[in-house]
Write a protein that holds these residues in place. Structure first.
Motif, PDB file in Angstrom:
ATOM      1  N   TYR A  34      30.680  13.723 -40.311  1.00  0.00           N
ATOM      2  CA  TYR A  34      31.128  12.340 -40.407  1.00  0.00           C
ATOM      3  C   TYR A  34      32.491  12.268 -41.098  1.00  0.00           C
ATOM      4  N   THR A  35      33.475  11.775 -40.395  1.00  0.00           N
ATOM      5  CA  THR A  35      34.909  11.731 -40.700  1.00  0.00           C
ATOM      6  C   THR A  35      35.564  13.106 -40.585  1.00  0.00           C
ATOM      7  N   GLU A  39      34.278  10.485 -35.854  1.00  0.00           N
ATOM      8  CA  GLU A  39      34.693   9.288 -36.590  1.00  0.00           C
ATOM      9  C   GLU A  39      35.031   8.169 -35.608  1.00  0.00           C
ATOM     10  N   PRO A 362      39.603  10.262 -43.743  1.00  0.00           N
ATOM     11  CA  PRO A 362      39.039   9.160 -42.971  1.00  0.00           C
ATOM     12  C   PRO A 362      40.129   8.180 -42.553  1.00  0.00           C
TER      13      PRO A 362
END
Length: 500
Positions: A34-35, A39, A362
């Motif tokens: 995640y990221t 994403e 991110p």
């Protein structure tokens, strides 16, 4: 100036270059998924939510195989949580990394990501909290062409058979930190039972039994022996895991980390061959070195944060790598190639953000760490047969490994082309190296690259992503069948030679 001599001969073959040597590892840990690779909403995200900037860097890195979804994470993972409609997937506690797992990214997404990245999937099974039935269910969902409950469910989710051939029978189950930690006999029996029934579905699967999580573990050696006594005829590989760091400031020993990797591989091979002799088997067990890298700082297996704090994708062990780390990574690749006769799979852990060659922010950029470059260059240039390099080198003294060769090297030979990968792991100064390549017939230096910096602690960052990059190495000269080059201290070099 100290001098070293190397001899390269196409007759001194070890084994063919195995493309699976250039694998990596994606675990649901920190920001790797995640990221990292996934994403939605990022400026580069595609229709599946995959970061295209990371996909491009993965292809540039030359990755061949990716191990998934763990790692420690897999020993508490329910694979069915990560398939089907995303809005119906449960959120779970991840005990391995003290996090919240949303399951937004799972097997279906991973399989699509692998297809886009052009890599082979390597799937790990949960033998910590689960067992035979769950392994069979996952295999049916992943690979069966159709006409059964789980294969039809995969089709409903939009997926053709994933065709996964390479499977890990659990992860690090010798470790007391592991959810479902087992004794070697407990694990070996479960792994053998799982392997046996998986082969009833697909006889040609390639299966990896868990070896010791480190050569420093109390049961190292006896774990491999006892596990293989149960699993020998059912698996192709036994795993090795090793991480190297310089937390104590002993740079001389750190630069010689490949000495430890050499010994580790050779010890596991000796143990496997001993069990094979006991069982009167002609089969040879290979090594899956499916976790390796440089890793600094707190080695906690659980959490970097407060015990009562559970977050989604918290930042975990996002090490910032420097030039010295890149030299060590390059040398570890030399060790893996040197053992290509037994190392059939290897996975740099991990791919993005978590002790990784690729970093992201991110909503922001992705960039290459210094360790990215020796991996990418070796993957690109290594081809054909791995050659044994006869080396006469000055010694460098280390506290951990004693006196070791300052120059370490491996070479590959492919239809008149030679690639040489060499390190100077001395901290004292340059070494003049003469390499006899007269038996190869090469006449031209096609390419020469070096990783070196006057500041061995130099790094890259989001704001300065190309501060440390490979440099053209014009000092490499080829004449009369001899390549001469002066390798500076703490350096990794790749030279490609040809007959053109």
């Amino acid at each position: 100036m100290p001098a070293a001599t190397l001899i390269i001969d196409p007759a001194f073959t070890i084994a063919p270059v195995n493309r699976r040597t250039f694998g990596t590892f994606v675990e649901h840990m920190g920001r790797c998924v995640y990221t990292g690779i996934y994403e939605p909403g990022h400026a580069t995200a595609d229709e599946d939510g995959f970061r295209k900037d990371v996909l491009e860097l993965t292809r540039e890195l030359g990755v061949s195989v990716v191990r998934y979804p763990g790692g420690n994470f897999v020993s508490g993972y329910r694979w069915e949580d990560g398939v089907g409609p995303r809005d119906e997937r449960p959120r779970r506690l991840d005990l391995a990394w003290h996090s919240i797992e949303t399951n937004e990214f799972g097997l279906d997404e991973f399989s699509r990501w692998c297809a886009k990245a052009g890599v082979e999937p390597m799937m790990a099974l949960n033998l910590g909290t689960r067992g035979v039935q769950e392994a069979l269910d996952l295999l049916e969902y992943s690979n069966h062409p159709g006409g059964t409950a789980l294969s039809d469910l995969r089709e409903q989710h939009g997926g053709a058979p994933y065709g996964i051939k390479l499977w890990c029978l659990g992860n690090e189950l010798d470790g007391p930190w592991q959810v479902g930690h087992k004794t070697p006999t407990e694990y070996g029996r479960l792994a053998a039972e799982t392997a046996r029934v998986m082969r009833m579905v697909e006889p040609d699967l390639e299966l990896v039994a868990c070896g010791s999580s480190s050569s420093r573990m109390p049961l190292f050696g006896t774990w491999e022996r006892d596990v293989l006594r149960e699993t020998y005829e059912f698996v192709e590989y036994i795993s090795c895991h090793a991480y190297y760091g310089n937390d104590d400031g002993d740079t001389d020993s750190f630069l010689a980390s490949a000495v430890n990797m050499d010994r580790f591989i050779e010890s596991v091979v000796a143990t496997a061959d001993h069990v094979g002799a006991e069982l009167k088997s002609s089969k040879k067990i290979g090594i899956s070195f499916d976790e390796w890298n440089v890793w600094y700082g707190d080695r906690s297996r659980r959490t970097d944060g407060p015990h009562d704090q559970w977050e989604v994708a918290p930042r975990r062990i996002e090490d910032e790598y420097n030039v010295t780390d890149a030299v060590v990574v390059g040398n570890l690749l030399i060790s893996l190639l040197r053992h290509s006769d037994r190392v059939g799979v290897a996975c740099l852990a991990q791919l993005a953000n978590v002790i990784a060659p690729i970093m992201t922010e991110p909503g922001g950029p992705a960039w290459r760490q210094p360790t990215f470059h020796p991996f990418a260059i070796t993957s690109r240039l290594a081809a054909g047969q791995v050659l044994r390099v006869e080396t006469d080198s000055p010694l460098t003294t280390t506290d951990k490994y004693g006196d070791v060769a300052a120059i370490d090297a491996v070479a590959t030979y492919d239809d008149g082309k030679v690639a040489i990968f060499a390190v100077n792991r001395s901290t004292d100064g340059p070494i003049e190296v003469t390499i006899d390549v007269s038996r190869t017939g090469v006449t031209t230096v096609a390419e020469a690259l070096i990783m070196h910096n006057e500041d061995p602690l130099a790094t890259n960052s989001a704001t300065d992503p190309d501060h440390v990059v490979p440099q053209q190495f014009d000092a490499a000269k080829l004449a009369d069948g001899k390549l001469t080059v002066t390798l500076p201290a703490i350096s990794w070099t790749a030279v490609s030679l040809s007959t053109d």
